[in-house]
Design a protein around this motif. Structure first.
Motif, short mmCIF file in Angstrom:
data_model
loop_
_atom_site.label_atom_id
_atom_site.label_comp_id
_atom_site.label_asym_id
_atom_site.label_seq_id
_atom_site.Cartn_x
_atom_site.Cartn_y
_atom_site.Cartn_z
N GLU A 76 11.58 -16.31 -31.57
CA GLU A 76 11.75 -15.07 -32.35
C GLU A 76 11.78 -15.40 -33.84
OE1 GLU A 76 12.48 -11.75 -31.57
OE2 GLU A 76 12.58 -11.86 -29.40
N THR A 79 8.13 -16.79 -35.03
CA THR A 79 7.08 -15.79 -35.20
C THR A 79 7.51 -14.63 -36.10
OG1 THR A 79 7.81 -14.60 -33.24
CG2 THR A 79 6.09 -16.25 -32.93
N GLY A 80 8.78 -14.60 -36.47
CA GLY A 80 9.26 -13.52 -37.34
C GLY A 80 9.64 -12.25 -36.62
N THR A 81 9.51 -12.23 -35.29
CA THR A 81 9.84 -11.00 -34.57
C THR A 81 11.34 -10.71 -34.61
OG1 THR A 81 9.76 -12.35 -32.57
CG2 THR A 81 7.89 -10.92 -32.99
N ILE A 82 12.13 -11.73 -34.94
CA ILE A 82 13.57 -11.51 -35.05
C ILE A 82 13.85 -10.45 -36.11
CG2 ILE A 82 13.90 -13.42 -36.69
CD1 ILE A 82 16.62 -13.89 -35.33
N GLU A 83 13.01 -10.45 -37.15
CA GLU A 83 13.19 -9.47 -38.23
C GLU A 83 12.87 -8.07 -37.74
OE1 GLU A 83 11.30 -10.82 -41.77
OE2 GLU A 83 11.73 -8.96 -42.83
N LEU A 84 11.85 -8.01 -36.90
CA LEU A 84 11.49 -6.72 -36.30
C LEU A 84 12.62 -6.23 -35.39
CD1 LEU A 84 8.76 -4.94 -35.83
CD2 LEU A 84 8.88 -6.02 -33.60
N LEU A 85 13.05 -7.12 -34.51
CA LEU A 85 14.04 -6.76 -33.50
C LEU A 85 15.36 -6.32 -34.14
CD1 LEU A 85 14.69 -6.74 -30.45
CD2 LEU A 85 15.48 -9.08 -30.69
N LEU A 86 15.80 -7.07 -35.15
CA LEU A 86 17.12 -6.79 -35.70
C LEU A 86 17.11 -5.72 -36.79
CD1 LEU A 86 18.72 -10.35 -35.71
CD2 LEU A 86 18.83 -8.58 -33.97
N THR A 87 15.90 -5.20 -37.14
CA THR A 87 15.89 -4.05 -38.04
C THR A 87 15.63 -2.77 -37.26
OG1 THR A 87 13.58 -4.51 -38.56
CG2 THR A 87 15.23 -5.28 -40.12
N LEU A 88 15.39 -2.90 -35.97
CA LEU A 88 15.38 -1.72 -35.11
C LEU A 88 16.84 -1.34 -34.86
CD1 LEU A 88 12.68 -2.82 -32.50
CD2 LEU A 88 12.46 -0.96 -34.13
N ARG A 91 21.98 -3.26 -31.53
CA ARG A 91 23.15 -4.07 -31.85
C ARG A 91 22.83 -5.52 -31.52
NH1 ARG A 91 25.45 0.54 -29.92
NH2 ARG A 91 26.95 1.52 -31.34
N LYS A 242 19.66 -16.60 -39.66
CA LYS A 242 18.47 -15.75 -39.64
C LYS A 242 17.77 -15.68 -41.00
CE LYS A 242 20.96 -11.42 -40.21
NZ LYS A 242 21.40 -10.22 -39.52
N ALA A 243 18.50 -15.99 -42.05
CA ALA A 243 17.91 -15.88 -43.38
C ALA A 243 16.81 -16.91 -43.62
CB ALA A 243 18.99 -16.01 -44.43
#
Lengths: 244, 311
Positions: A76, A79-88, A91, A242-243
């Motif tokens: 995650e 690929t940067g999807t962590i940013e997608l997931l955690l800005t949806l 929680r 995450k940063a």
């Protein structure tokens, strides 16, 4: 609650969208077979139980579970999807738990697919199925413990290979913690309380009795608390890392 | 309304965002400009709730990101830099997943996904795995997930990066159509994009706000705004006479061709008429004389270079 199940579903489906889940299950079943019949002397023992099957599980999980866990968060982040997931509107705890439960469910499926061995033992003899059920449950909980460590290690790095190595090493420590060889290595001046506490953290301490059919609630509780603690640690590590 | 108040973000060694404050109101399309590493992406990550600021606050329609993150996130659509998505999913599955996370179920989910698929022209590749798609399609998938819930606030980090001119045009039109009664924040370093879609532009450098205004206002603040480009037919000394004009700020003579020069106006002044009169009086051999509009690019260079010195 809603998003926990949405994430769980997506994660589980993604295992089956690639050959990953199938390869994992097949390898798991083959190694289980080899361990049980070749190394464990399933037939030679002449006993209608699955002890040889279950007693190899800690060592099997030592490599198989980290292989599943290593991508949980590392990918995650890569690929940067962590940013997608955690800005949806999700929680963090739902994301951590959803991913963990999906991987744990995959372990459960793999474990359930060993049922022919259970049929075999029932065909050949008259085993105590309660004991077998308890051992299955214990084995699955232990896999959860390995997986929770893996979740945290995977959160700590972008590189899934590093996550794999860290998880294997750490899991190995927890497996052998309760082993007699390690406990006897303690020098005499170490208070017994410390040695006992050390032994109590070992996976084998708890798993061995479950595998033999002694389903003690305290052993299950150990794994449950163990899983919970590592998942909380996962969430903390994700927040910190995450940063970058 | 988005309110950003004294926002700072420090990483171990450096300050990515340094005491940034601004507001964005409904209907505004804000171009977020700055050199690479200026803190644009970091600011967007804070606004969308991915990163927590070191100090300061962000509120979206009154929902503070620090205390009421889920409500704020529900109002926002976000296209992160590079448009990440789950490559092993099909476009359809991925959009369904995002829709479900956004709380849509059943018919509503089908309707939303279907609408966004046609809006961003993804219907053709709905059944294809995202990892097999071209860059332009991947970007559109990212855009689709960001606009599916018709968000009040749309935050796009370099939405046209890596697209071909046709795709860029298409994405810009999409953004323009979406923009009515919404807040849109677009980060970009393509300045023509700002003039094309934005109603307002802010420029940050080293995490600080250095310019804020409509694209036209920013252009007007260029030192080349209202400058007169003069091309002479033969060498003549014009500077002595020009210096006598009060509104002339300076003269830049082309180093490679002394016949070419730019006469700069003082801020807010128009000098074309005065220069023309002077040229007539003095009988300059004028080959060409035009008035220049300020370019965003010049302003960008001016203000970001200044920021570097301050830091």
């Amino acid at each position: 609650m809603g998003n926990l199940s949405v994430i769980f579903k997506r994660e589980l489906a993604s295992y089956f969208a690639t050959p990953l889940a199938y390869i994992f299950i097949v390898i798991f079943l083959i190694t289980n077979g080899i361990f049980t019949f070749e190394l464990g002397g399933f037939y030679l023992r002449g006993q209608a139980d699955l002890l040889p099957f279950f007693s190899f599980h800690p060592w099997l999980y030592l490599f198989m579970v980290p292989a599943i866990a290593m991508t949980l968060w590392a990918d995650e982040r890569k690929t940067g999807t962590i940013e997608l997931l955690l800005t949806l509107p999700v929680r963090l705890k739902d994301a951590v738990l959803g991913k963990f439960l999906a991987a744990w469910a995959l372990m459960g499926i793999a474990l359930a697919l060993t049922f022919p061995i259970w049929i075999t033992v029932n065909y050949l003899g008259d085993p105590d199925n309660g004991v077998i059920f308890a051992a299955y449950l214990g084995s699955w909980f232990m896999a959860g413990g390995f997986l929770a460590i893996g979740s945290c290690m995977s959160a700590a790095t972008k590189n899934s290979v590093i996550a794999f190595i860290l998880t294997v090493s750490l899991c190995f420590v927890f497996v052998i913690m309760g082993s007699p060889i390690l406990l006897e290595a303690f020098p005499a001046w170490v208070p017994q309380v410390v040695v006992d506490a050390f032994a109590a953290m070992g996976f084998l301490t708890h798993y061995d009795s479950i595998a033999k059919g002694v389903l003690d609630l305290r052993d299950m509780l150990f794994f449950a608390v163990f899983i919970g603690a590592w998942l909380v640690a996962s969430a903390i590590v994700i927040e910190i890392k995450k940063a970058n | 309304m988005i309110e950003i108040t004294h926002l700072s973000k420090k990483f171990e060694q450096f300050t990515a965002v340094d005491d940034l404050s601004f507001k964005v109101a409904e209907g505004e399309v804000l171009g977020f400009l700055g050199p690479n590493g200026a803190g644009k992406s970091t600011t967007m990550k804070i606004i969308t709730g991915f990163l927590a600021p070191t100090s300061g606050s962000v509120t979206v329609d009154g929902h503070n990101l620090a205390t009421d993150a889920l409500a704020a996130k529900a109002l926002m659509g976000y296209l992160p830099e590079g448009a990440p998505s789950y490559g092993d999913m099909t476009t359809l599955d991925f959009l369904r997943f995002v829709g479900e996370v956004r709380g849509y179920r059943g018919d509503e989910l089908v309707k939303r996904v279907g609408r966004v698929l046609s809006e961003v022209e993804l219907t053709k590749v709905a059944m294809q795995k995202i990892e097999t798609l071209s860059k332009g399609f991947k970007r559109r998938v990212g855009l689709a997930q960001a606009i599916m819930h018709d968000p009040k606030v749309l935050i796009l980090d370099e939405p046209t990066d890596g697209l071909d001119p046709n795709q860029k045009q298409h994405v810009r039109e999409l953004i323009k159509n979406l923009a009515r009664d919404k807040i849109v924040i677009i980060s970009t370093h393509i300045l023509e994009e700002v003039s094309a879609v934005c109603t307002r532009a802010v420029i940050i450098t080293q995490g600080r706000l250095v310019a804020d205004g409509t694209p036209a206002e920013l252009e007007a603040s260029s030192k080349y705004h209202q400058a007169v480009s003069l091309r002479l037919a033969q060498p003549t000394d014009v500077s002595v006479h020009l210096d006598s004009l009060a509104d002339v700020a300076g003269i830049e003579i082309d180093a490679e061709d002394v016949l070419n020069m730019r006469i700069l106006a003082r801020p807010g002044k128009s000098i074309y008429g005065q220069v023309a009169t002077l040229a007539q009086e003095q009988n300059w051999p004028v080959a060409e004389m035009t008035v220049a509009r300020g370019q965003l690019e010049d302003v960008f260079k001016q203000v970001t270079a200044g920021g570097v010195r301050r830091g």
